[in-house]
Design a protein around this motif. Structure first.
Motif, PDB file in Angstrom:
ATOM      1  N   MET A 103       0.828  -1.199   0.000  1.00 28.05           N
ATOM      2  CA  MET A 103       0.000   0.000   0.000  1.00 28.05           C
ATOM      3  C   MET A 103       0.871   1.262   0.000  1.00 28.05           C
ATOM      4  SD  MET A 103      -3.047   1.328   0.033  1.00 28.05           S
ATOM      5  CE  MET A 103      -4.098  -0.075   0.487  1.00 28.05           C
ATOM      6  N   PRO A 104       0.757   2.121  -1.013  1.00 31.49           N
ATOM      7  CA  PRO A 104       1.474   3.393  -0.968  1.00 31.49           C
ATOM      8  C   PRO A 104       0.891   4.292   0.113  1.00 31.49           C
ATOM      9  CG  PRO A 104       0.054   3.288  -2.912  1.00 31.49           C
ATOM     10  CD  PRO A 104      -0.020   1.953  -2.255  1.00 31.49           C
ATOM     11  N   CYS A 105       1.752   4.772   1.016  1.00 37.55           N
ATOM     12  CA  CYS A 105       1.310   5.565   2.162  1.00 37.55           C
ATOM     13  C   CYS A 105       2.170   6.823   2.281  1.00 37.55           C
ATOM     14  CB  CYS A 105       1.420   4.749   3.451  1.00 37.55           C
ATOM     15  SG  CYS A 105       0.365   3.289   3.494  1.00 37.55           S
ATOM     16  N   TYR A 106       1.557   7.903   2.749  1.00 39.60           N
ATOM     17  CA  TYR A 106       2.209   9.212   2.770  1.00 39.60           C
ATOM     18  C   TYR A 106       2.080   9.826   4.160  1.00 39.60           C
ATOM     19  CZ  TYR A 106       1.855   8.532  -2.253  1.00 39.60           C
ATOM     20  OH  TYR A 106       1.953   8.008  -3.522  1.00 39.60           O
ATOM     21  N   GLY A 107       3.192  10.354   4.662  1.00 43.29           N
ATOM     22  CA  GLY A 107       3.186  10.994   5.969  1.00 43.29           C
ATOM     23  C   GLY A 107       4.520  11.669   6.212  1.00 43.29           C
ATOM     24  N   THR A 108       4.627  12.357   7.331  1.00 43.81           N
ATOM     25  CA  THR A 108       5.864  13.069   7.642  1.00 43.81           C
ATOM     26  C   THR A 108       6.955  12.103   8.090  1.00 43.81           C
ATOM     27  OG1 THR A 108       5.273  13.425   9.954  1.00 43.81           O
ATOM     28  CG2 THR A 108       4.559  15.105   8.352  1.00 43.81           C
ATOM     29  N   GLU A 109       8.178  12.580   8.062  1.00 46.81           N
ATOM     30  CA  GLU A 109       9.304  11.756   8.509  1.00 46.81           C
ATOM     31  C   GLU A 109       9.129  11.350   9.968  1.00 46.81           C
ATOM     32  OE1 GLU A 109      14.203  11.809   8.384  1.00 46.81           O
ATOM     33  OE2 GLU A 109      13.073  13.636   7.935  1.00 46.81           O
ATOM     34  N   VAL A 135       1.389  -4.527   4.574  1.00 38.05           N
ATOM     35  CA  VAL A 135       2.654  -4.114   3.951  1.00 38.05           C
ATOM     36  C   VAL A 135       2.482  -2.678   3.454  1.00 38.05           C
ATOM     37  CG1 VAL A 135       4.401  -4.573   2.213  1.00 38.05           C
ATOM     38  CG2 VAL A 135       3.159  -6.485   3.265  1.00 38.05           C
ATOM     39  N   LEU A 136       3.216  -1.756   4.075  1.00 35.40           N
ATOM     40  CA  LEU A 136       3.135  -0.344   3.734  1.00 35.40           C
ATOM     41  C   LEU A 136       4.394   0.095   3.002  1.00 35.40           C
ATOM     42  CD1 LEU A 136       0.936  -0.681   5.934  1.00 35.40           C
ATOM     43  CD2 LEU A 136       1.586   1.582   6.788  1.00 35.40           C
ATOM     44  N   HIS A 137       4.203   0.853   1.944  1.00 39.33           N
ATOM     45  CA  HIS A 137       5.312   1.483   1.220  1.00 39.33           C
ATOM     46  C   HIS A 137       5.285   2.963   1.561  1.00 39.33           C
ATOM     47  CE1 HIS A 137       7.310   2.622  -2.875  1.00 39.33           C
ATOM     48  NE2 HIS A 137       8.144   2.729  -1.865  1.00 39.33           N
ATOM     49  N   ASP A 138       6.202   3.391   2.433  1.00 38.52           N
ATOM     50  CA  ASP A 138       6.133   4.736   2.984  1.00 38.52           C
ATOM     51  C   ASP A 138       6.787   5.772   2.071  1.00 38.52           C
ATOM     52  OD1 ASP A 138       8.375   3.068   3.967  1.00 38.52           O
ATOM     53  OD2 ASP A 138       9.110   4.952   4.801  1.00 38.52           O
ATOM     54  N   HIS A 139       6.112   6.933   1.972  1.00 37.15           N
ATOM     55  CA  HIS A 139       6.610   8.093   1.245  1.00 37.15           C
ATOM     56  C   HIS A 139       6.607   9.279   2.209  1.00 37.15           C
ATOM     57  CE1 HIS A 139       6.090   6.132  -2.771  1.00 37.15           C
ATOM     58  NE2 HIS A 139       5.082   5.549  -2.150  1.00 37.15           N
ATOM     59  N   GLY A 144       3.754  22.272   3.563  1.00 40.94           N
ATOM     60  CA  GLY A 144       4.102  23.320   2.617  1.00 40.94           C
ATOM     61  C   GLY A 144       4.662  22.835   1.307  1.00 40.94           C
ATOM     62  N   GLU A 145       4.919  21.527   1.192  1.00 42.10           N
ATOM     63  CA  GLU A 145       5.478  20.966  -0.044  1.00 42.10           C
ATOM     64  C   GLU A 145       4.423  20.084  -0.702  1.00 42.10           C
ATOM     65  OE1 GLU A 145       9.167  19.016   0.750  1.00 42.10           O
ATOM     66  OE2 GLU A 145      10.016  20.752   1.813  1.00 42.10           O
ATOM     67  N   ALA A 146       3.880  20.543  -1.814  1.00 43.20           N
ATOM     68  CA  ALA A 146       2.833  19.806  -2.510  1.00 43.20           C
ATOM     69  C   ALA A 146       3.342  18.447  -2.987  1.00 43.20           C
ATOM     70  CB  ALA A 146       2.313  20.619  -3.688  1.00 43.20           C
ATOM     71  N   PHE A 147       2.468  17.467  -2.972  1.00 47.45           N
ATOM     72  CA  PHE A 147       2.807  16.152  -3.500  1.00 47.45           C
ATOM     73  C   PHE A 147       1.606  15.615  -4.270  1.00 47.45           C
ATOM     74  CE2 PHE A 147       0.944  15.481   0.634  1.00 47.45           C
ATOM     75  CZ  PHE A 147       0.239  14.289   0.584  1.00 47.45           C
ATOM     76  N   GLU A 148       1.809  14.537  -4.984  1.00 46.67           N
ATOM     77  CA  GLU A 148       0.744  13.979  -5.822  1.00 46.67           C
ATOM     78  C   GLU A 148       0.470  12.540  -5.418  1.00 46.67           C
ATOM     79  OE1 GLU A 148       0.599  12.861 -10.413  1.00 46.67           O
ATOM     80  OE2 GLU A 148       0.505  15.049 -10.142  1.00 46.67           O
ATOM     81  N   VAL A 149      -0.795  12.204  -5.305  1.00 51.26           N
ATOM     82  CA  VAL A 149      -1.206  10.839  -5.019  1.00 51.26           C
ATOM     83  C   VAL A 149      -2.193  10.411  -6.096  1.00 51.26           C
ATOM     84  CG1 VAL A 149      -2.303   9.277  -3.363  1.00 51.26           C
ATOM     85  CG2 VAL A 149      -0.930  11.194  -2.532  1.00 51.26           C
TER      86      VAL A 149
END
Length: 262
Positions: A103-109, A135-139, A144-149
């Motif tokens: 699973m593609p997942c997005y969050g802060t460091e 199973v997570l694939h972390d991004h 303030g920094e735009a990203f695309e999902v």
């Protein structure tokens, strides 16, 4: 885009555990109003390409997705690492099986550092075959920094969550801002020109140490002037019908299963 409010409660859900008969503590809400029955706060964003982006994996995730008729998730965004927003991480295992991929997942460091300490098994490499664990694939993303999902542009904003920080999300002319007690000037600038503002509102009066109260939210709405505001992360003193009868025009309480289109 379409937004489905999976859950709209505070961290303990509603009713909370307890009550005089052990069947739940409803606080100051009416137990006979179905929209006062709330699970932990989460949403699904359906994109123009019919992809489903889940925001947070609440402890109630299985029940939320099945109740709302959402049978597939294509990506996850995490707002912060508090248990009511991440403790359903093991439900991702079934979502992995449905998509047959990590699973593609997005969050802060900082979020990923915390989740890898608590759920390290979910970040081990997947070598193919049956998904017996999430199973997570972390991004890593940053405020303030735009990203695309999945073709959808998202601008994350830093939020003051009292004793910690959380991410708000702007998606086109909509924003989702749960678990926040204060915005800074940068956040206010990011939130200008909204058609839809989904926002934390935990109490009917003064702010909670980590969540905005109704007077604060009303001041935000006055400053931002969104076309429509929907309240979420509602506490046990936030009765649905009372809110409907007393909120100004353009502001309304959310409820589990509510669908909003932009």
């Amino acid at each position: 885009m379409k937004f489905t409010l999976l859950g709209t409660s505070g961290s303990a859900g509603l009713p909370q555990i307890g009550g005089p008969d052990g069947r739940g503590d409803w606080g100051r809400t009416d137990p006979n109003e179905p929209r006062n029955r709330r699970t932990r706060t989460s949403i699904v964003v359906q994109t123009a390409e019919n992809k489903n982006i889940l925001v947070d994996t609440s402890p109630d995730l299985r029940m939320q997705l099945t109740s709302c008729g959402i049978g597939r998730i294509d990506a996850v965004i995490y707002t912060h690492a508090h248990a009511d927003h991440v403790a359903g991480i093991d439900e991702v295992r079934i979502l992995n099986r449905i998509m047959d991929a990590p699973m593609p997942c997005y969050g802060t460091e900082a979020l990923w550092e915390e989740l890898k300490r608590r759920f390290g098994y979910a970040f081990k490499p997947h070598n193919g075959g049956f998904f017996g664990r999430p199973v997570l694939h972390d991004h890593i993303v940053a405020p303030g920094e735009a990203f695309e999902v999945l073709g959808t542009a998202i601008l994350p904003l830093d939020q003051d969550h009292g004793y910690s920080r959380s991410l708000g999300l702007r998606l086109g002319n909509a924003a989702y801002c749960t678990d926040v007690v204060r915005f800074d000037d940068t956040a206010f600038a990011t939130l200008q020109g909204l058609d839809l503002f989904i926002v934390d509102c935990f109490t009917p009066a003064q702010d909670h140490p980590t969540h905005a109260g109704l007077p604060t939210v009303l001041s935000w709405v006055e400053r931002l002037k969104p076309k429509r505001t929907v309240l979420t992360h509602l506490g046990p003193d936030m009765d649905y019908r009372t809110l409907c009868n007393t909120l100004p025009s353009g502001i309304e309480p959310g409820y589990d299963g509510m669908v909003l289109e932009v």
